[in-house]
Write a protein that holds these residues in place. Sequence first.
Motif, PDB file in Angstrom:
ATOM      1  N   LEU A 270      31.005  36.669  31.583  1.00  0.00           N
ATOM      2  CA  LEU A 270      31.618  37.888  32.103  1.00  0.00           C
ATOM      3  C   LEU A 270      31.913  38.878  30.984  1.00  0.00           C
ATOM      4  N   ARG A 271      32.455  38.400  29.895  1.00  0.00           N
ATOM      5  CA  ARG A 271      32.776  39.285  28.781  1.00  0.00           C
ATOM      6  C   ARG A 271      31.512  39.919  28.202  1.00  0.00           C
ATOM      7  N   GLU A 272      30.449  39.127  28.070  1.00  0.00           N
ATOM      8  CA  GLU A 272      29.201  39.663  27.537  1.00  0.00           C
ATOM      9  C   GLU A 272      28.624  40.724  28.474  1.00  0.00           C
ATOM     10  N   ARG A 273      28.699  40.474  29.781  1.00  0.00           N
ATOM     11  CA  ARG A 273      28.178  41.438  30.740  1.00  0.00           C
ATOM     12  C   ARG A 273      28.983  42.734  30.702  1.00  0.00           C
ATOM     13  N   PHE A 274      30.292  42.600  30.506  1.00  0.00           N
ATOM     14  CA  PHE A 274      31.129  43.798  30.420  1.00  0.00           C
ATOM     15  C   PHE A 274      30.799  44.598  29.162  1.00  0.00           C
ATOM     16  N   VAL A 275      30.635  43.895  28.029  1.00  0.00           N
ATOM     17  CA  VAL A 275      30.329  44.583  26.771  1.00  0.00           C
ATOM     18  C   VAL A 275      28.985  45.292  26.855  1.00  0.00           C
ATOM     19  N   GLN A 276      28.009  44.657  27.493  1.00  0.00           N
ATOM     20  CA  GLN A 276      26.673  45.219  27.557  1.00  0.00           C
ATOM     21  C   GLN A 276      26.541  46.331  28.596  1.00  0.00           C
ATOM     22  N   GLY A 277      27.174  46.151  29.754  1.00  0.00           N
ATOM     23  CA  GLY A 277      26.979  47.099  30.843  1.00  0.00           C
ATOM     24  C   GLY A 277      28.186  47.915  31.224  1.00  0.00           C
ATOM     25  N   GLY A 278      29.364  47.571  30.683  1.00  0.00           N
ATOM     26  CA  GLY A 278      30.579  48.294  31.028  1.00  0.00           C
ATOM     27  C   GLY A 278      31.077  47.957  32.415  1.00  0.00           C
ATOM     28  N   ALA A 279      32.092  48.672  32.854  1.00  0.00           N
ATOM     29  CA  ALA A 279      32.726  48.391  34.145  1.00  0.00           C
ATOM     30  C   ALA A 279      31.771  48.589  35.306  1.00  0.00           C
ATOM     31  N   ASN A 280      30.800  49.502  35.170  1.00  0.00           N
ATOM     32  CA  ASN A 280      29.866  49.763  36.266  1.00  0.00           C
ATOM     33  C   ASN A 280      28.963  48.575  36.564  1.00  0.00           C
ATOM     34  N   ALA A 281      28.874  47.648  35.611  1.00  0.00           N
ATOM     35  CA  ALA A 281      28.022  46.482  35.805  1.00  0.00           C
ATOM     36  C   ALA A 281      28.752  45.351  36.531  1.00  0.00           C
ATOM     37  N   MET A 282      30.010  45.586  36.901  1.00  0.00           N
ATOM     38  CA  MET A 282      30.817  44.505  37.459  1.00  0.00           C
ATOM     39  C   MET A 282      31.504  44.956  38.747  1.00  0.00           C
ATOM     40  N   PRO A 283      31.539  44.083  39.753  1.00  0.00           N
ATOM     41  CA  PRO A 283      32.336  44.391  40.940  1.00  0.00           C
ATOM     42  C   PRO A 283      33.825  44.318  40.597  1.00  0.00           C
TER      43      PRO A 283
ATOM     44  N   GLU B 150      35.479  40.920  39.586  1.00  0.00           N
ATOM     45  CA  GLU B 150      35.169  40.412  38.251  1.00  0.00           C
ATOM     46  C   GLU B 150      35.923  41.180  37.174  1.00  0.00           C
ATOM     47  N   LEU B 151      36.122  42.476  37.397  1.00  0.00           N
ATOM     48  CA  LEU B 151      36.936  43.248  36.455  1.00  0.00           C
ATOM     49  C   LEU B 151      38.369  42.709  36.459  1.00  0.00           C
ATOM     50  N   LEU B 152      38.857  42.339  37.637  1.00  0.00           N
ATOM     51  CA  LEU B 152      40.178  41.719  37.727  1.00  0.00           C
ATOM     52  C   LEU B 152      40.211  40.390  36.987  1.00  0.00           C
ATOM     53  N   GLU B 153      39.150  39.622  37.107  1.00  0.00           N
ATOM     54  CA  GLU B 153      39.089  38.352  36.382  1.00  0.00           C
ATOM     55  C   GLU B 153      39.266  38.569  34.882  1.00  0.00           C
ATOM     56  N   LEU B 154      38.595  39.585  34.348  1.00  0.00           N
ATOM     57  CA  LEU B 154      38.711  39.856  32.910  1.00  0.00           C
ATOM     58  C   LEU B 154      40.147  40.145  32.507  1.00  0.00           C
ATOM     59  N   VAL B 155      40.858  40.868  33.359  1.00  0.00           N
ATOM     60  CA  VAL B 155      42.268  41.163  33.074  1.00  0.00           C
ATOM     61  C   VAL B 155      43.105  39.890  33.171  1.00  0.00           C
ATOM     62  N   LEU B 156      42.790  39.052  34.155  1.00  0.00           N
ATOM     63  CA  LEU B 156      43.584  37.842  34.393  1.00  0.00           C
ATOM     64  C   LEU B 156      43.350  36.759  33.347  1.00  0.00           C
ATOM     65  N   PHE B 157      42.223  36.826  32.631  1.00  0.00           N
ATOM     66  CA  PHE B 157      41.938  35.810  31.612  1.00  0.00           C
ATOM     67  C   PHE B 157      43.090  35.669  30.625  1.00  0.00           C
ATOM     68  N   ARG B 158      43.663  36.794  30.207  1.00  0.00           N
ATOM     69  CA  ARG B 158      44.726  36.748  29.200  1.00  0.00           C
ATOM     70  C   ARG B 158      46.012  36.179  29.771  1.00  0.00           C
TER      71      ARG B 158
ATOM     72  N   PRO C 137      39.629  32.680  42.274  1.00  0.00           N
ATOM     73  CA  PRO C 137      40.315  32.683  43.568  1.00  0.00           C
ATOM     74  C   PRO C 137      41.471  33.683  43.620  1.00  0.00           C
ATOM     75  N   LEU C 138      42.206  33.803  42.514  1.00  0.00           N
ATOM     76  CA  LEU C 138      43.311  34.757  42.486  1.00  0.00           C
ATOM     77  C   LEU C 138      42.788  36.190  42.533  1.00  0.00           C
ATOM     78  N   ALA C 139      41.703  36.462  41.829  1.00  0.00           N
ATOM     79  CA  ALA C 139      41.123  37.798  41.870  1.00  0.00           C
ATOM     80  C   ALA C 139      40.714  38.171  43.294  1.00  0.00           C
ATOM     81  N   HIS C 140      40.131  37.215  44.007  1.00  0.00           N
ATOM     82  CA  HIS C 140      39.741  37.466  45.398  1.00  0.00           C
ATOM     83  C   HIS C 140      40.971  37.674  46.293  1.00  0.00           C
ATOM     84  N   ARG C 141      42.036  36.912  46.054  1.00  0.00           N
ATOM     85  CA  ARG C 141      43.253  37.094  46.857  1.00  0.00           C
ATOM     86  C   ARG C 141      43.850  38.485  46.643  1.00  0.00           C
ATOM     87  N   LEU C 142      43.856  38.911  45.396  1.00  0.00           N
ATOM     88  CA  LEU C 142      44.379  40.244  45.097  1.00  0.00           C
ATOM     89  C   LEU C 142      43.530  41.327  45.762  1.00  0.00           C
ATOM     90  N   MET C 143      42.215  41.162  45.703  1.00  0.00           N
ATOM     91  CA  MET C 143      41.326  42.132  46.337  1.00  0.00           C
ATOM     92  C   MET C 143      41.529  42.147  47.851  1.00  0.00           C
TER      93      MET C 143
END
Length: 255
Positions: free
Chosen positions: A42-55, A58-66, A75-81
């Motif tokens: 996910l991190r590599e895809r974000f670095v290469q394609g930016g936010a537009n490359a991610m639904p 998945e952008l929420l997942e990146l925030v939740l990783f920390r 599952p939590l990202a989907h619940r929030l969505m």
Amino acid sequence: MADENTFSELALPLFEGETTGHSCPRPQTKTPSYLKDHRKRLRERFVQGGANAMPDYELLELVLFRAIPRQDVKPLAHRLMKTFGSFNATLSASTTRLSQVAGVGDAVICELKIVEAAAHRLARSRIMQRPVLSSWETLLDYCQTAMAHRETEQFRVLFLDTKNTLIADEEQAQGTVNHVPVYPREVVKRALELNASALILVHNHPSGDPTPSQADLDMTAQIQRACGVLSITLHDHLVIGKSQALSFRSKGLLA
């Protein structure tokens, strides 16, 4: 009998570098390899394609990783969505509503609000101390970012100088889901304190529909009359909906 916390304290060395004969290190929870691989991808895809490359989820997942470093956060990202409908709405949700979602604790709320604050600060930096009438789209983007997904009404005033440069952006009042109290006298008083020459009023409609109410029309007319007495120009009143904004000026609602 001493409790677990007491035993943990007894096991600590008395001074830096000192060891104890009876300490027993607690086992460290390791992140499963499949989670490490997923996060890395996910991190590599974000670095290469930016936010537009991610639904959004998945952008929420990146925030939740920390906030949740050793668990599957998908599952939590989907619940929030599912609860809030979008990435932006999740960031803008109140801490009370966020805490009601299963799996959301203080760490998650903190990370989400850090991202929200960063987005607001970045958008605001693009309009402060700049002529806003010649950067209208940037101004609308800022208002959408700051207010479109709020759950209650907020009334803001943008104060401009003689060159229509934005010198202050201030929240004047917060209200309920369909009403915010506005006092024209206080708006004009603050304009005089800042030596402002012009104003732009902004408020949001949590319903998503930016169509102004009769109360919006009446309040705007009162502020415009008060401004006229003091030679202060009211450039516009923007009503921010979920996906669009309505301009009183463009709709012919300002005299």
